[in-house]
Design a protein around this motif. Structure first.
Motif, PDB file in Angstrom:
ATOM      1  N   TRP A  47       0.757  -1.116   0.116  1.00 31.10           N
ATOM      2  CA  TRP A  47      -0.004  -0.102   0.164  1.00 31.10           C
ATOM      3  C   TRP A  47       0.839   1.216   0.027  1.00 31.10           C
ATOM      4  CZ3 TRP A  47       1.039   2.955   4.182  1.00 31.10           C
ATOM      5  CH2 TRP A  47       1.616   2.501   5.266  1.00 31.10           C
ATOM      6  N   ALA A  48       2.318   1.154   0.179  1.00 31.19           N
ATOM      7  CA  ALA A  48       2.997   2.498   0.106  1.00 31.19           C
ATOM      8  C   ALA A  48       3.027   3.325  -1.142  1.00 31.19           C
ATOM      9  CB  ALA A  48       4.453   2.000   0.501  1.00 31.19           C
ATOM     10  N   GLY A  49       2.961   2.645  -2.168  1.00 31.42           N
ATOM     11  CA  GLY A  49       2.910   3.340  -3.440  1.00 31.42           C
ATOM     12  C   GLY A  49       1.720   3.715  -3.695  1.00 31.42           C
ATOM     13  N   GLU A  50       0.603   3.115  -3.244  1.00 37.03           N
ATOM     14  CA  GLU A  50      -0.822   3.623  -3.471  1.00 37.03           C
ATOM     15  C   GLU A  50      -1.177   4.972  -2.485  1.00 37.03           C
ATOM     16  OE1 GLU A  50      -4.678   1.709  -1.972  1.00 37.03           O
ATOM     17  OE2 GLU A  50      -4.349   0.834  -3.878  1.00 37.03           O
ATOM     18  N   VAL A 114     -17.609  12.108  -5.547  1.00 37.25           N
ATOM     19  CA  VAL A 114     -17.662  11.864  -4.109  1.00 37.25           C
ATOM     20  C   VAL A 114     -18.773  11.157  -3.912  1.00 37.25           C
ATOM     21  CG1 VAL A 114     -17.877  12.919  -1.919  1.00 37.25           C
ATOM     22  CG2 VAL A 114     -16.108  13.782  -3.177  1.00 37.25           C
ATOM     23  N   HIS A 115     -19.877  11.684  -4.458  1.00 35.55           N
ATOM     24  CA  HIS A 115     -21.054  10.908  -4.173  1.00 35.55           C
ATOM     25  C   HIS A 115     -21.438   9.683  -4.924  1.00 35.55           C
ATOM     26  CE1 HIS A 115     -23.022  14.039  -1.519  1.00 35.55           C
ATOM     27  NE2 HIS A 115     -22.443  14.824  -2.399  1.00 35.55           N
ATOM     28  N   SER A 116     -20.681   9.437  -5.897  1.00 34.86           N
ATOM     29  CA  SER A 116     -21.116   8.310  -6.826  1.00 34.86           C
ATOM     30  C   SER A 116     -20.048   7.133  -6.506  1.00 34.86           C
ATOM     31  CB  SER A 116     -21.068   8.228  -8.239  1.00 34.86           C
ATOM     32  OG  SER A 116     -20.064   9.043  -8.685  1.00 34.86           O
ATOM     33  N   ALA A 117     -18.922   7.558  -5.805  1.00 36.59           N
ATOM     34  CA  ALA A 117     -17.882   6.376  -5.431  1.00 36.59           C
ATOM     35  C   ALA A 117     -17.816   5.840  -4.432  1.00 36.59           C
ATOM     36  CB  ALA A 117     -16.387   7.048  -6.192  1.00 36.59           C
ATOM     37  N   GLY A 118     -18.796   5.852  -3.759  1.00 36.01           N
ATOM     38  CA  GLY A 118     -18.979   5.447  -2.174  1.00 36.01           C
ATOM     39  C   GLY A 118     -18.792   4.030  -1.879  1.00 36.01           C
ATOM     40  N   PHE A 119     -19.007   3.246  -2.999  1.00 33.94           N
ATOM     41  CA  PHE A 119     -18.867   1.880  -3.074  1.00 33.94           C
ATOM     42  C   PHE A 119     -17.433   1.493  -3.520  1.00 33.94           C
ATOM     43  CE2 PHE A 119     -20.379   2.772  -7.113  1.00 33.94           C
ATOM     44  CZ  PHE A 119     -19.701   1.880  -8.040  1.00 33.94           C
ATOM     45  N   LEU A 120     -16.646   2.205  -4.353  1.00 38.08           N
ATOM     46  CA  LEU A 120     -15.324   1.843  -4.555  1.00 38.08           C
ATOM     47  C   LEU A 120     -14.458   1.882  -3.360  1.00 38.08           C
ATOM     48  CD1 LEU A 120     -15.461   3.795  -8.100  1.00 38.08           C
ATOM     49  CD2 LEU A 120     -15.814   1.295  -7.632  1.00 38.08           C
ATOM     50  N   SER A 122      -9.832   1.421  -2.827  1.00 43.11           N
ATOM     51  CA  SER A 122      -8.630   1.277  -3.529  1.00 43.11           C
ATOM     52  C   SER A 122      -8.151   0.050  -3.159  1.00 43.11           C
ATOM     53  CB  SER A 122      -7.699   2.398  -2.721  1.00 43.11           C
ATOM     54  OG  SER A 122      -7.483   1.933  -1.276  1.00 43.11           O
ATOM     55  N   PRO A 123      -7.568  -0.518  -4.283  1.00 46.45           N
ATOM     56  CA  PRO A 123      -6.861  -2.003  -4.432  1.00 46.45           C
ATOM     57  C   PRO A 123      -6.197  -2.290  -3.086  1.00 46.45           C
ATOM     58  CG  PRO A 123      -6.445  -0.735  -6.420  1.00 46.45           C
ATOM     59  CD  PRO A 123      -6.822   0.489  -5.442  1.00 46.45           C
ATOM     60  N   ALA A 124      -5.242  -1.751  -2.763  1.00 44.30           N
ATOM     61  CA  ALA A 124      -4.367  -2.106  -1.636  1.00 44.30           C
ATOM     62  C   ALA A 124      -4.819  -1.727  -0.078  1.00 44.30           C
ATOM     63  CB  ALA A 124      -2.923  -1.742  -1.683  1.00 44.30           C
ATOM     64  N   LEU A 125      -5.196  -0.702  -0.172  1.00 46.83           N
ATOM     65  CA  LEU A 125      -5.640  -0.014   1.248  1.00 46.83           C
ATOM     66  C   LEU A 125      -7.140  -0.403   1.529  1.00 46.83           C
ATOM     67  CD1 LEU A 125      -4.028   3.326   1.670  1.00 46.83           C
ATOM     68  CD2 LEU A 125      -3.528   1.370   3.260  1.00 46.83           C
ATOM     69  N   ARG A 126      -8.078  -0.449   0.684  1.00 48.99           N
ATOM     70  CA  ARG A 126      -9.465  -0.508   0.695  1.00 48.99           C
ATOM     71  C   ARG A 126      -9.891   0.781   1.295  1.00 48.99           C
ATOM     72  NH1 ARG A 126     -10.097  -4.152  -2.949  1.00 48.99           N
ATOM     73  NH2 ARG A 126      -9.255  -6.319  -2.403  1.00 48.99           N
ATOM     74  N   LEU A 127      -9.215   1.629   0.895  1.00 49.76           N
ATOM     75  CA  LEU A 127      -9.809   3.073   1.356  1.00 49.76           C
ATOM     76  C   LEU A 127     -10.686   3.565   0.478  1.00 49.76           C
ATOM     77  CD1 LEU A 127      -8.827   5.570   3.190  1.00 49.76           C
ATOM     78  CD2 LEU A 127      -7.745   6.498   1.126  1.00 49.76           C
ATOM     79  N   PRO A 128     -11.996   3.911   1.097  1.00 43.07           N
ATOM     80  CA  PRO A 128     -13.154   4.314   0.341  1.00 43.07           C
ATOM     81  C   PRO A 128     -12.780   5.533  -0.619  1.00 43.07           C
ATOM     82  CG  PRO A 128     -13.980   4.482   2.418  1.00 43.07           C
ATOM     83  CD  PRO A 128     -12.295   4.165   2.521  1.00 43.07           C
ATOM     84  N   MET A 129     -12.867   5.468  -2.029  1.00 46.03           N
ATOM     85  CA  MET A 129     -12.315   6.441  -2.923  1.00 46.03           C
ATOM     86  C   MET A 129     -13.122   7.536  -2.759  1.00 46.03           C
ATOM     87  SD  MET A 129      -9.968   5.087  -4.515  1.00 46.03           S
ATOM     88  CE  MET A 129      -9.798   6.238  -5.819  1.00 46.03           C
ATOM     89  N   SER A 130     -14.257   7.711  -2.213  1.00 53.68           N
ATOM     90  CA  SER A 130     -14.991   9.082  -1.970  1.00 53.68           C
ATOM     91  C   SER A 130     -14.006   9.757  -0.918  1.00 53.68           C
ATOM     92  CB  SER A 130     -16.215   8.821  -1.273  1.00 53.68           C
ATOM     93  OG  SER A 130     -16.196   8.011  -0.256  1.00 53.68           O
ATOM     94  N   TRP A 131     -13.287   9.395  -0.133  1.00 51.89           N
ATOM     95  CA  TRP A 131     -12.517  10.079   0.787  1.00 51.89           C
ATOM     96  C   TRP A 131     -11.466  10.648   0.026  1.00 51.89           C
ATOM     97  CZ3 TRP A 131     -11.382   6.480   5.621  1.00 51.89           C
ATOM     98  CH2 TRP A 131     -12.780   6.021   6.411  1.00 51.89           C
ATOM     99  N   VAL A 132     -10.782   9.891  -0.750  1.00 45.62           N
ATOM    100  CA  VAL A 132      -9.662  10.389  -1.623  1.00 45.62           C
ATOM    101  C   VAL A 132     -10.174  11.640  -2.374  1.00 45.62           C
ATOM    102  CG1 VAL A 132      -8.267  10.044  -3.454  1.00 45.62           C
ATOM    103  CG2 VAL A 132      -8.541   8.173  -1.821  1.00 45.62           C
ATOM    104  N   TYR A 133     -11.351  11.373  -2.866  1.00 43.11           N
ATOM    105  CA  TYR A 133     -11.884  12.572  -3.635  1.00 43.11           C
ATOM    106  C   TYR A 133     -12.387  13.670  -2.948  1.00 43.11           C
ATOM    107  CZ  TYR A 133     -12.127   9.070  -7.492  1.00 43.11           C
ATOM    108  OH  TYR A 133     -11.827   7.897  -8.187  1.00 43.11           O
ATOM    109  N   ALA A 134     -12.817  13.473  -1.570  1.00 40.46           N
ATOM    110  CA  ALA A 134     -13.111  14.704  -0.810  1.00 40.46           C
ATOM    111  C   ALA A 134     -12.201  15.868  -0.540  1.00 40.46           C
ATOM    112  CB  ALA A 134     -13.850  14.003   0.582  1.00 40.46           C
ATOM    113  N   ILE A 135     -10.844  15.121  -0.247  1.00 40.84           N
ATOM    114  CA  ILE A 135      -9.778  16.138  -0.119  1.00 40.84           C
ATOM    115  C   ILE A 135      -9.675  16.964  -1.525  1.00 40.84           C
ATOM    116  CG2 ILE A 135      -7.384  16.418   0.578  1.00 40.84           C
ATOM    117  CD1 ILE A 135      -7.819  13.996   2.420  1.00 40.84           C
TER     118      ILE A 135
END
Length: 175
Positions: A47-50, A114-120, A122-135
Protein backbone atom coordinates in the motif's frame (compact mmCIF):
# COMPACT_ATOMS: atom_id res chain seq x y z
CA UNK A 1 -14.59 43.89 8.08
CA UNK A 2 -11.53 43.99 5.83
CA UNK A 3 -9.22 42.83 8.61
CA UNK A 4 -11.62 40.01 9.53
CA UNK A 5 -11.80 38.84 5.94
CA UNK A 6 -8.04 39.07 5.62
CA UNK A 7 -7.68 36.95 8.76
CA UNK A 8 -10.08 34.29 7.40
CA UNK A 9 -8.04 34.10 4.19
CA UNK A 10 -4.82 33.75 6.21
CA UNK A 11 -6.27 30.97 8.37
CA UNK A 12 -7.63 29.05 5.37
CA UNK A 13 -4.32 29.46 3.57
CA UNK A 14 -2.51 28.14 6.64
CA UNK A 15 -4.77 25.09 6.82
CA UNK A 16 -4.35 24.37 3.12
CA UNK A 17 -0.58 24.76 3.35
CA UNK A 18 -0.48 22.48 6.40
CA UNK A 19 -2.37 19.78 4.48
CA UNK A 20 -0.01 20.29 1.51
CA UNK A 21 3.03 19.97 3.80
CA UNK A 22 1.65 16.79 5.34
CA UNK A 23 1.01 15.36 1.87
CA UNK A 24 4.57 16.25 0.81
CA UNK A 25 6.02 14.60 3.91
CA UNK A 26 3.82 11.55 3.33
CA UNK A 27 5.05 11.23 -0.25
CA UNK A 28 8.68 11.62 0.81
CA UNK A 29 8.52 9.07 3.61
CA UNK A 30 6.59 6.47 1.62
CA UNK A 31 8.78 6.72 -1.49
CA UNK A 32 11.90 6.54 0.68
CA UNK A 33 10.44 3.50 2.42
CA UNK A 34 9.65 1.85 -0.92
CA UNK A 35 13.21 2.41 -2.10
CA UNK A 36 14.62 1.02 1.17
CA UNK A 37 12.44 -2.08 1.19
CA UNK A 38 13.87 -3.14 -2.16
CA UNK A 39 17.28 -3.62 -0.56
CA UNK A 40 16.34 -4.64 2.98
CA UNK A 41 15.13 -8.06 4.05
CA UNK A 42 11.73 -6.77 5.17
CA UNK A 43 8.32 -7.81 3.91
CA UNK A 44 7.02 -5.74 1.02
CA UNK A 45 4.26 -3.31 1.93
CA UNK A 46 2.00 -3.01 -1.09
CA UNK A 47 0.00 0.00 0.00
CA UNK A 48 2.96 2.40 0.26
CA UNK A 49 2.94 3.23 -3.45
CA UNK A 50 -0.82 3.66 -3.50
CA UNK A 51 -0.78 6.00 -0.51
CA UNK A 52 2.01 8.11 -2.02
CA UNK A 53 -0.08 8.49 -5.19
CA UNK A 54 -3.02 9.69 -3.09
CA UNK A 55 -0.67 12.11 -1.33
CA UNK A 56 0.33 13.58 -4.69
CA UNK A 57 -3.33 14.00 -5.66
CA UNK A 58 -4.11 15.70 -2.35
CA UNK A 59 -1.06 17.96 -2.60
CA UNK A 60 -1.97 19.06 -6.11
CA UNK A 61 -5.58 19.94 -5.43
CA UNK A 62 -5.21 21.41 -1.94
CA UNK A 63 -2.44 23.75 -3.13
CA UNK A 64 -4.53 25.00 -6.08
CA UNK A 65 -6.49 27.53 -4.04
CA UNK A 66 -3.36 28.94 -2.44
CA UNK A 67 -1.74 29.33 -5.85
CA UNK A 68 -4.74 31.24 -7.15
CA UNK A 69 -4.67 33.65 -4.20
CA UNK A 70 -0.93 34.18 -4.38
CA UNK A 71 -1.00 34.55 -8.17
CA UNK A 72 1.20 31.48 -8.41
CA UNK A 73 -0.78 29.75 -11.11
CA UNK A 74 0.30 29.59 -14.74
CA UNK A 75 0.45 33.10 -16.17
CA UNK A 76 1.80 34.82 -19.24
CA UNK A 77 4.01 37.56 -17.81
CA UNK A 78 4.40 39.19 -21.23
CA UNK A 79 0.75 40.26 -21.20
CA UNK A 80 1.00 41.49 -17.61
CA UNK A 81 3.89 43.79 -18.57
CA UNK A 82 2.18 45.45 -21.54
CA UNK A 83 1.83 49.20 -20.96
CA UNK A 84 -1.65 50.30 -20.05
CA UNK A 85 -3.26 49.69 -16.71
CA UNK A 86 -6.71 49.15 -18.22
CA UNK A 87 -5.47 46.44 -20.58
CA UNK A 88 -3.71 44.57 -17.76
CA UNK A 89 -6.79 44.87 -15.57
CA UNK A 90 -9.10 43.49 -18.28
CA UNK A 91 -6.78 40.62 -19.21
CA UNK A 92 -6.21 39.56 -15.60
CA UNK A 93 -9.91 39.84 -14.76
CA UNK A 94 -10.84 37.65 -17.73
CA UNK A 95 -8.08 35.18 -16.82
CA UNK A 96 -9.33 34.90 -13.23
CA UNK A 97 -12.91 34.53 -14.44
CA UNK A 98 -11.82 31.65 -16.69
CA UNK A 99 -9.96 30.04 -13.78
CA UNK A 100 -13.15 30.39 -11.72
CA UNK A 101 -15.34 28.80 -14.41
CA UNK A 102 -12.94 25.91 -14.99
CA UNK A 103 -12.49 25.35 -11.25
CA UNK A 104 -16.26 25.37 -10.80
CA UNK A 105 -16.63 22.73 -13.52
CA UNK A 106 -13.97 20.58 -11.85
CA UNK A 107 -15.67 21.12 -8.49
CA UNK A 108 -18.97 19.88 -9.88
CA UNK A 109 -17.29 16.81 -11.41
CA UNK A 110 -15.47 16.07 -8.16
CA UNK A 111 -18.71 16.48 -6.20
CA UNK A 112 -20.28 13.86 -8.47
CA UNK A 113 -17.30 11.55 -7.88
CA UNK A 114 -17.59 11.91 -4.11
CA UNK A 115 -21.26 10.96 -4.22
CA UNK A 116 -21.07 8.21 -6.82
CA UNK A 117 -17.83 6.50 -5.74
CA UNK A 118 -18.87 5.58 -2.22
CA UNK A 119 -18.84 1.87 -2.97
CA UNK A 120 -15.40 1.91 -4.65
CA UNK A 121 -12.30 1.20 -2.61
CA UNK A 122 -8.62 1.44 -3.42
CA UNK A 123 -6.98 -1.88 -4.35
CA UNK A 124 -4.35 -2.18 -1.60
CA UNK A 125 -5.62 -0.05 1.29
CA UNK A 126 -9.33 -0.60 0.73
CA UNK A 127 -9.71 3.12 1.39
CA UNK A 128 -13.09 4.46 0.20
CA UNK A 129 -12.45 6.44 -2.96
CA UNK A 130 -14.97 9.05 -1.86
CA UNK A 131 -12.49 10.00 0.90
CA UNK A 132 -9.74 10.46 -1.66
CA UNK A 133 -11.99 12.64 -3.80
CA UNK A 134 -13.28 14.62 -0.79
CA UNK A 135 -9.87 16.15 -0.12
CA UNK A 136 -9.55 17.08 -3.80
CA UNK A 137 -13.03 18.64 -3.55
CA UNK A 138 -11.87 20.90 -0.71
CA UNK A 139 -9.04 22.22 -2.86
CA UNK A 140 -11.29 22.75 -5.88
CA UNK A 141 -13.89 24.64 -3.86
CA UNK A 142 -11.11 26.81 -2.47
CA UNK A 143 -9.70 27.49 -5.95
CA UNK A 144 -13.16 28.38 -7.27
CA UNK A 145 -14.00 30.78 -4.46
CA UNK A 146 -10.56 32.37 -4.50
CA UNK A 147 -10.66 32.85 -8.29
CA UNK A 148 -14.07 34.53 -8.13
CA UNK A 149 -12.88 36.84 -5.36
CA UNK A 150 -9.67 37.60 -7.26
CA UNK A 151 -11.57 38.38 -10.49
CA UNK A 152 -13.84 40.82 -8.66
CA UNK A 153 -10.94 42.41 -6.82
CA UNK A 154 -8.82 42.82 -9.96
CA UNK A 155 -11.77 44.31 -11.83
CA UNK A 156 -12.41 46.70 -8.96
CA UNK A 157 -8.92 47.63 -7.72
CA UNK A 158 -6.57 46.55 -10.51
CA UNK A 159 -3.87 43.87 -10.53
CA UNK A 160 -2.17 43.16 -7.20
CA UNK A 161 1.49 44.00 -6.66
CA UNK A 162 3.93 41.21 -7.59
CA UNK A 163 4.72 40.30 -3.95
CA UNK A 164 1.08 40.24 -2.89
CA UNK A 165 -0.16 37.11 -1.14
CA UNK A 166 -3.83 37.48 -0.40
CA UNK A 167 -6.84 39.72 -0.26
CA UNK A 168 -6.72 43.07 -2.07
CA UNK A 169 -8.18 46.06 -0.28
CA UNK A 170 -8.51 49.64 -1.49
CA UNK A 171 -5.19 51.39 -1.95
CA UNK A 172 -3.16 48.18 -2.39
CA UNK A 173 -3.47 47.82 -6.16
CA UNK A 174 -0.26 47.85 -8.17
CA UNK A 175 -1.18 50.99 -10.09
Amino acid sequence: MKQGLRRVVQVLTGIELAIACLATALIFVLILFQAAQRYLPVPQIVWAGEMSQFGLIWLTFVAAGVLVTRNGHIAIQLIDNVPGALFARVVQTVAMALVAVISAAFTWACWELVHSAGFLTSPALRLPMSWVYAIALIGLVSATVRAVVAAVQIARFGPPPPDHDGLIVEGEAAR
